[in-house]
Scaffold this motif. Sequence first.
Motif, PDB file in Angstrom:
ATOM      1  N   PHE A 185       0.856  -1.180   0.000  1.00  0.00           N
ATOM      2  CA  PHE A 185       0.000   0.000   0.000  1.00  0.00           C
ATOM      3  C   PHE A 185       0.900   1.240   0.000  1.00  0.00           C
ATOM      4  CE2 PHE A 185      -2.092  -3.413   2.330  1.00  0.00           C
ATOM      5  CZ  PHE A 185      -3.311  -3.496   1.697  1.00  0.00           C
ATOM      6  N   TYR A 186       0.615   2.184  -0.890  1.00  0.00           N
ATOM      7  CA  TYR A 186       1.386   3.422  -0.990  1.00  0.00           C
ATOM      8  C   TYR A 186       0.449   4.613  -0.822  1.00  0.00           C
ATOM      9  CZ  TYR A 186       4.839   0.405  -3.335  1.00  0.00           C
ATOM     10  OH  TYR A 186       5.723  -0.594  -3.656  1.00  0.00           O
ATOM     11  N   ARG A 187       0.989   5.672  -0.248  1.00  0.00           N
ATOM     12  CA  ARG A 187       0.244   6.926  -0.135  1.00  0.00           C
ATOM     13  C   ARG A 187       1.005   8.033  -0.848  1.00  0.00           C
ATOM     14  NH1 ARG A 187      -2.524   7.344   5.917  1.00  0.00           N
ATOM     15  NH2 ARG A 187      -4.238   5.899   5.451  1.00  0.00           N
ATOM     16  N   ALA A 188       0.235   8.866  -1.564  1.00  0.00           N
ATOM     17  CA  ALA A 188       0.806  10.016  -2.263  1.00  0.00           C
ATOM     18  C   ALA A 188      -0.108  11.224  -2.114  1.00  0.00           C
ATOM     19  CB  ALA A 188       1.034   9.692  -3.733  1.00  0.00           C
ATOM     20  N   GLU A 189      -1.362  11.085  -2.541  1.00  0.00           N
ATOM     21  CA  GLU A 189      -2.312  12.182  -2.456  1.00  0.00           C
ATOM     22  C   GLU A 189      -2.671  12.503  -1.009  1.00  0.00           C
ATOM     23  OE1 GLU A 189      -3.293  13.784  -5.186  1.00  0.00           O
ATOM     24  OE2 GLU A 189      -2.086  12.459  -6.447  1.00  0.00           O
ATOM     25  N   LYS A 190      -2.747  11.488  -0.174  1.00  0.00           N
ATOM     26  CA  LYS A 190      -3.030  11.697   1.247  1.00  0.00           C
ATOM     27  C   LYS A 190      -1.754  12.184   1.921  1.00  0.00           C
ATOM     28  CE  LYS A 190      -6.601   8.129   1.558  1.00  0.00           C
ATOM     29  NZ  LYS A 190      -6.650   7.904   0.093  1.00  0.00           N
ATOM     30  N   ALA A 191      -1.848  13.342   2.588  1.00  0.00           N
ATOM     31  CA  ALA A 191      -0.655  13.919   3.201  1.00  0.00           C
ATOM     32  C   ALA A 191      -0.185  13.128   4.404  1.00  0.00           C
ATOM     33  CB  ALA A 191      -0.936  15.372   3.602  1.00  0.00           C
ATOM     34  N   ALA A 192      -1.118  12.496   5.132  1.00  0.00           N
ATOM     35  CA  ALA A 192      -0.751  11.758   6.341  1.00  0.00           C
ATOM     36  C   ALA A 192      -0.032  10.466   5.968  1.00  0.00           C
ATOM     37  CB  ALA A 192      -1.990  11.451   7.165  1.00  0.00           C
ATOM     38  N   SER A 193       1.077  10.219   6.641  1.00  0.00           N
ATOM     39  CA  SER A 193       1.801   8.969   6.425  1.00  0.00           C
ATOM     40  C   SER A 193       1.083   7.824   7.115  1.00  0.00           C
ATOM     41  CB  SER A 193       3.228   9.093   6.961  1.00  0.00           C
ATOM     42  OG  SER A 193       3.945  10.100   6.276  1.00  0.00           O
ATOM     43  N   PHE A 194       1.416   6.608   6.718  1.00  0.00           N
ATOM     44  CA  PHE A 194       0.857   5.442   7.386  1.00  0.00           C
ATOM     45  C   PHE A 194       1.349   5.407   8.829  1.00  0.00           C
ATOM     46  CE2 PHE A 194       0.535   3.647   2.987  1.00  0.00           C
ATOM     47  CZ  PHE A 194      -0.828   3.438   3.012  1.00  0.00           C
ATOM     48  N   GLU A 195       0.460   4.992   9.740  1.00  0.00           N
ATOM     49  CA  GLU A 195       0.785   4.865  11.149  1.00  0.00           C
ATOM     50  C   GLU A 195       0.540   3.434  11.598  1.00  0.00           C
ATOM     51  OE1 GLU A 195      -1.767   7.679  12.980  1.00  0.00           O
ATOM     52  OE2 GLU A 195      -0.616   9.430  12.333  1.00  0.00           O
ATOM     53  N   ASP A 196       0.752   3.189  12.896  1.00  0.00           N
ATOM     54  CA  ASP A 196       0.538   1.854  13.429  1.00  0.00           C
ATOM     55  C   ASP A 196      -0.907   1.411  13.248  1.00  0.00           C
ATOM     56  OD1 ASP A 196       3.153   1.665  14.183  1.00  0.00           O
ATOM     57  OD2 ASP A 196       2.815   2.282  16.257  1.00  0.00           O
ATOM     58  N   ASP A 197      -1.848   2.366  13.415  1.00  0.00           N
ATOM     59  CA  ASP A 197      -3.255   2.015  13.210  1.00  0.00           C
ATOM     60  C   ASP A 197      -3.494   1.528  11.784  1.00  0.00           C
ATOM     61  OD1 ASP A 197      -3.388   3.041  15.706  1.00  0.00           O
ATOM     62  OD2 ASP A 197      -4.430   4.878  15.159  1.00  0.00           O
ATOM     63  N   ASP A 198      -2.880   2.214  10.827  1.00  0.00           N
ATOM     64  CA  ASP A 198      -3.034   1.812   9.429  1.00  0.00           C
ATOM     65  C   ASP A 198      -2.399   0.449   9.171  1.00  0.00           C
ATOM     66  OD1 ASP A 198      -4.258   4.313   8.635  1.00  0.00           O
ATOM     67  OD2 ASP A 198      -2.280   5.191   8.919  1.00  0.00           O
ATOM     68  N   LEU A 199      -1.283   0.186   9.849  1.00  0.00           N
ATOM     69  CA  LEU A 199      -0.644  -1.120   9.692  1.00  0.00           C
ATOM     70  C   LEU A 199      -1.572  -2.233  10.153  1.00  0.00           C
ATOM     71  CD1 LEU A 199       1.900  -2.797   9.049  1.00  0.00           C
ATOM     72  CD2 LEU A 199       2.630  -2.411  11.408  1.00  0.00           C
ATOM     73  N   SER A 200      -2.237  -2.020  11.294  1.00  0.00           N
ATOM     74  CA  SER A 200      -3.166  -3.041  11.792  1.00  0.00           C
ATOM     75  C   SER A 200      -4.339  -3.224  10.843  1.00  0.00           C
ATOM     76  CB  SER A 200      -3.669  -2.640  13.180  1.00  0.00           C
ATOM     77  OG  SER A 200      -2.600  -2.508  14.085  1.00  0.00           O
ATOM     78  N   LEU A 201      -4.846  -2.114  10.310  1.00  0.00           N
ATOM     79  CA  LEU A 201      -5.951  -2.208   9.357  1.00  0.00           C
ATOM     80  C   LEU A 201      -5.514  -2.938   8.087  1.00  0.00           C
ATOM     81  CD1 LEU A 201      -8.843  -1.448   8.625  1.00  0.00           C
ATOM     82  CD2 LEU A 201      -7.975   0.734   7.764  1.00  0.00           C
ATOM     83  N   ALA A 202      -4.310  -2.638   7.615  1.00  0.00           N
ATOM     84  CA  ALA A 202      -3.800  -3.315   6.420  1.00  0.00           C
ATOM     85  C   ALA A 202      -3.637  -4.812   6.669  1.00  0.00           C
ATOM     86  CB  ALA A 202      -2.467  -2.695   6.007  1.00  0.00           C
ATOM     87  N   GLN A 203      -3.210  -5.191   7.865  1.00  0.00           N
ATOM     88  CA  GLN A 203      -3.053  -6.610   8.183  1.00  0.00           C
ATOM     89  C   GLN A 203      -4.400  -7.324   8.169  1.00  0.00           C
ATOM     90  OE1 GLN A 203      -1.079  -6.168  11.962  1.00  0.00           O
ATOM     91  NE2 GLN A 203       0.944  -6.491  11.092  1.00  0.00           N
ATOM     92  N   GLU A 204      -5.411  -6.695   8.744  1.00  0.00           N
ATOM     93  CA  GLU A 204      -6.743  -7.310   8.740  1.00  0.00           C
ATOM     94  C   GLU A 204      -7.277  -7.429   7.317  1.00  0.00           C
ATOM     95  OE1 GLU A 204     -10.339  -8.942  10.091  1.00  0.00           O
ATOM     96  OE2 GLU A 204      -8.396  -8.678  11.078  1.00  0.00           O
ATOM     97  N   LEU A 205      -7.102  -6.372   6.536  1.00  0.00           N
ATOM     98  CA  LEU A 205      -7.572  -6.392   5.154  1.00  0.00           C
ATOM     99  C   LEU A 205      -6.842  -7.465   4.350  1.00  0.00           C
ATOM    100  CD1 LEU A 205      -9.291  -4.977   2.961  1.00  0.00           C
ATOM    101  CD2 LEU A 205      -7.342  -3.485   2.555  1.00  0.00           C
ATOM    102  N   ALA A 206      -5.519  -7.532   4.503  1.00  0.00           N
ATOM    103  CA  ALA A 206      -4.747  -8.534   3.762  1.00  0.00           C
ATOM    104  C   ALA A 206      -5.096  -9.947   4.213  1.00  0.00           C
ATOM    105  CB  ALA A 206      -3.254  -8.266   3.953  1.00  0.00           C
ATOM    106  N   GLY A 207      -5.363 -10.117   5.503  1.00  0.00           N
ATOM    107  CA  GLY A 207      -5.743 -11.444   5.978  1.00  0.00           C
ATOM    108  C   GLY A 207      -7.032 -11.939   5.360  1.00  0.00           C
ATOM    109  N   ARG A 208      -8.014 -11.050   5.262  1.00  0.00           N
ATOM    110  CA  ARG A 208      -9.283 -11.444   4.633  1.00  0.00           C
ATOM    111  C   ARG A 208      -9.084 -11.722   3.148  1.00  0.00           C
ATOM    112  NH1 ARG A 208     -14.074  -7.728   7.332  1.00  0.00           N
ATOM    113  NH2 ARG A 208     -13.376  -7.881   9.491  1.00  0.00           N
ATOM    114  N   ALA A 209      -8.316 -10.853   2.492  1.00  0.00           N
ATOM    115  CA  ALA A 209      -8.077 -11.060   1.056  1.00  0.00           C
ATOM    116  C   ALA A 209      -7.293 -12.345   0.814  1.00  0.00           C
ATOM    117  CB  ALA A 209      -7.335  -9.857   0.473  1.00  0.00           C
TER     118      ALA A 209
END
Length: 987
Positions: free
Chosen positions: A581-605
């Motif tokens: 997952f990459y961010r460019a348009e969104k100014a906020a960088s990925f944080e620990d919360d986003d990492l956890s969300l990405a893990q849950e999303l990737a696990g389901r996928a």
Amino acid sequence: MILLSVAWDDIGGLVDAHERFLAGAPVDADVRASVLDSWKRCRSVGLEPDRLQVPYAPNLTLDDPFLHAAEPVLKNLATSLSEAGMTIALCDGEGRMVQRLGGGRQLCDRLDEVNFAPGYDASERFVGTNGVGTALAERNPVYVVGREHFADCLQPFACAGAPVRNPLSGRIEAVLDLTCLRDEGDPAMLRLVREAAQAIEGRMLEVATERERAVLAAYRRATAPASTQWRQPGRPDGDELGPVDRAVLREKAEELLASPHRTLDEVTLSGGRTATLLRRQVRGAAGETGVVVEARIVGSPHVRQVCLSAPAAPVTPTRALPQPTVPPGPAPAPSPAPARPAVRSAGLRTVVPTPAEVERGAQGETRAPAATDSAVGMEPDTAVGVAARTPVRPGTSVATERGSDASGMGGAGIDARLLLLGEPGVGRLALLARRRLEFLHDAGVRIGTTLDVTRTAEELAEVTVPRFADFVAVDLPDGVLHGEEPGPLGADTPLRRVALGAVHEESHLHPVGDLVRYAPSAPQARGLEARQSMLEPVLAAAGGWLAHDPARGERILAAGIHSLVTVPLRARGETLGLVSFYRAEKAASFEDDDLSLAQELAGRAAICIDNARRYTREHNTALALQRSLLPRGRSEQSAVEVAYRYLPAQAGVGGDWFDVIPLSGARVALVVGDVVGHGLHAAATMGRLRTAVHNFCSLDLPPDDLLTHLDDLVGRLDRGEGWAAENSPDSGIVGATCLYAVYDPVSRRCTLSRAGHPLPAVVDPDGTVTFVDLPSAPPLGLGGMPFETVELELAEGSQLVLYTDGLIEDRHRDIDAGLERLGAVLARAGRPPEETCEAVLDALLPARPSDDVALLVARTHALDSDRVAQWDVPSDPAAVSRFRAAVTEQLAAWGLEELSFTVELVASELVTNAIRHATGPVRLRLLRDRALICEVSDGSSTSPRLRRAKNEDEGGRGLFLVAQLTERWGTRYTPEGKIIWTELPLP
């Protein structure tokens, strides 16, 4: 008890496991999995165990609220460990030491030798495996002892570390570590440090609760008049808000609370009412700041109390505070209301203070909550909600009742209600939690709608962009795409870019279809090696990522991409690939919360991708089986010109099949069938039926007799062939259909019979289409009804079209409409069979067929009269010599003089046998086709059989000679008798 003279990690594989690991040898059996994963991470960043370069950051400190919460816990822990010879280290969220407490002189001296003191950066990338850095990397408590440390200088120690999270945001604020000498290490240290970290988190929640109570008291002082009365909520007088209205108000109040630049919002409710939401700030007596959201409901004739709270991530239940039974203020108190449990709405705990607490708050008193009030509800480490660990947020929701409000918006028909009270930061977390739950819900609905690996990866990218990331890349090994079992994936494993989601085309990431090889230092390679997610908040500072492809990396950074989260796709214990997952348009960088969300999303996928992979494997296996059982190449016969197609269904391989079988006398059999069901069972059953048809064809049975034998065989197979077989959903084969046709190029006659199969079509040379009116018969295996035949005379060049029901019938089209469409497509003269197949499939085949399709098109040929010779033979043995001469003369006319002796001998033997042993007229016929065919027919139904003659026998050797001199021979029966036929290859 036996006392050991050496430490436990000096025994067994740990003695040289570290050296063997560095040399590249496998050590999985000797080292704990978590420690081995840490070693791999250390190796991937190029760390050397005997040479550390540790940065120092002096004068570090933590936030005052955190220190205020942690101080009593650390003091109690230090007191309890004063005699244990352990030191306590408190590090910040990046692993840098802030405080070091306790420890004996010997331990402190040893720690000073390695500079383990405030300012020391204990993160894993600098000092390797240790209690602080590994706890941060694993995001869980860890215990590391002796030789499990990656760095040589830390092997004399044992340590246990645990991350300390903010109970509201879930972010790791600090790391708590216990360290002692290796010989004094005890796994119980892990329990101690975990409990201490949880105690600090509980204290932080209590501090937040105290602040919120002070804000509530300030609000009550500012807005509640002396005559305010408290009424029991949920009063059934017909004007209370319904559950839908309450949910809408909750959601809008959350958004307003989390929006610092908005003060008003308007919400339409049921019954023609309108609610205006007002956001305003409140300051407590001790300087605490907060925000309240009130609702002015227009169109309500009465003032009602409503208690609402804003939802966030789901949490475990918590114990409620005591509820108010007496109202504040000097007004007369109504009847005491029964205690009401705290309102729990998807993670926010609504705390309704007692009047006494409000009164004390108005006087500037601050009381710490009771132990039962400070219970912290925690979720397991998942990506649902705000962070990996979502706490129960204390909130306050109270309804006030007054004739007018401080804003001057009161009046008749206006119902003023306090909806939500809290801190803007907490409101933001609640809003994010709701949105992330909605995002995960949408992902669960939209990912995995098909059983196609590539499409599932594309759905993952489509769901994620732009709600979570601006660019998403899904990489899978080729084996997973083909349904194979995933092998071990490492830094040297090439991955195929399967899907790429993007907000625009100028990302400079590898496009779909590229084979990507990540450098060992890249986050993707490190994540695959350690089977863990990797977070790079500032991509420009990630040297390992840039080393993968420096030129491409510079272009990516120039395109604005600034943050990365990469997560291995793991399902059922296997790694299937990688998603970045990459961010460019969104100014906020990925944080620990986003990492956890990405893990849950990737696990389901990953589960959906693995399901699709497994289906692909089964589908490919069944398809390979079926293709191996279907005809391949061209049929070796000249009676018809054949074209065919087989297309499996999207839902799975079925049991449709076809065949073209050469018969005696230059005839050919055309067969099309359909087995019930899909999958391996249907394919295997199809193979059994096709083999059975071949065997019955060798007997030269007429079509109706062949289907009768096949029907009996299917019934016996369905009953288990005499075995006491258990019934299973795919064990039955009753219901299979079949169409069998025999075409004779000499007479141009075609005989057909069917068992529950769709009608065949005949296309005349002029393009006229006729569906043959074959008598209907039940499918195979049902029995009870005889099969009937129809005989047609076909003009040379006619096309016989056989097919299965998947061609003309589906969910959107009935069989009559399909037959009409088929007839229209076939109505064209002079089209070759191949073109006919293409035209039919283009016109009738749906985009995603629900059933497999078999199509067979045969254009008839006729055997010219100059290639056929026949003679009627009188029943006189003396006439045999005359016909031998006629045979020799005919072969000379065909240019086959070399076969004269053999054919003369075969014809003489067969004619002599017919004259001697048979009855009725005898006829001799020669056919010149792909082989030279010699036939002798008579009126007898007795079939000769081959036998071995004894030495003293005078006869019995004729058929033996015929079998030796010809390539094939056999008998077929006709309504007038039988025909003995032989085939000789042409020279």
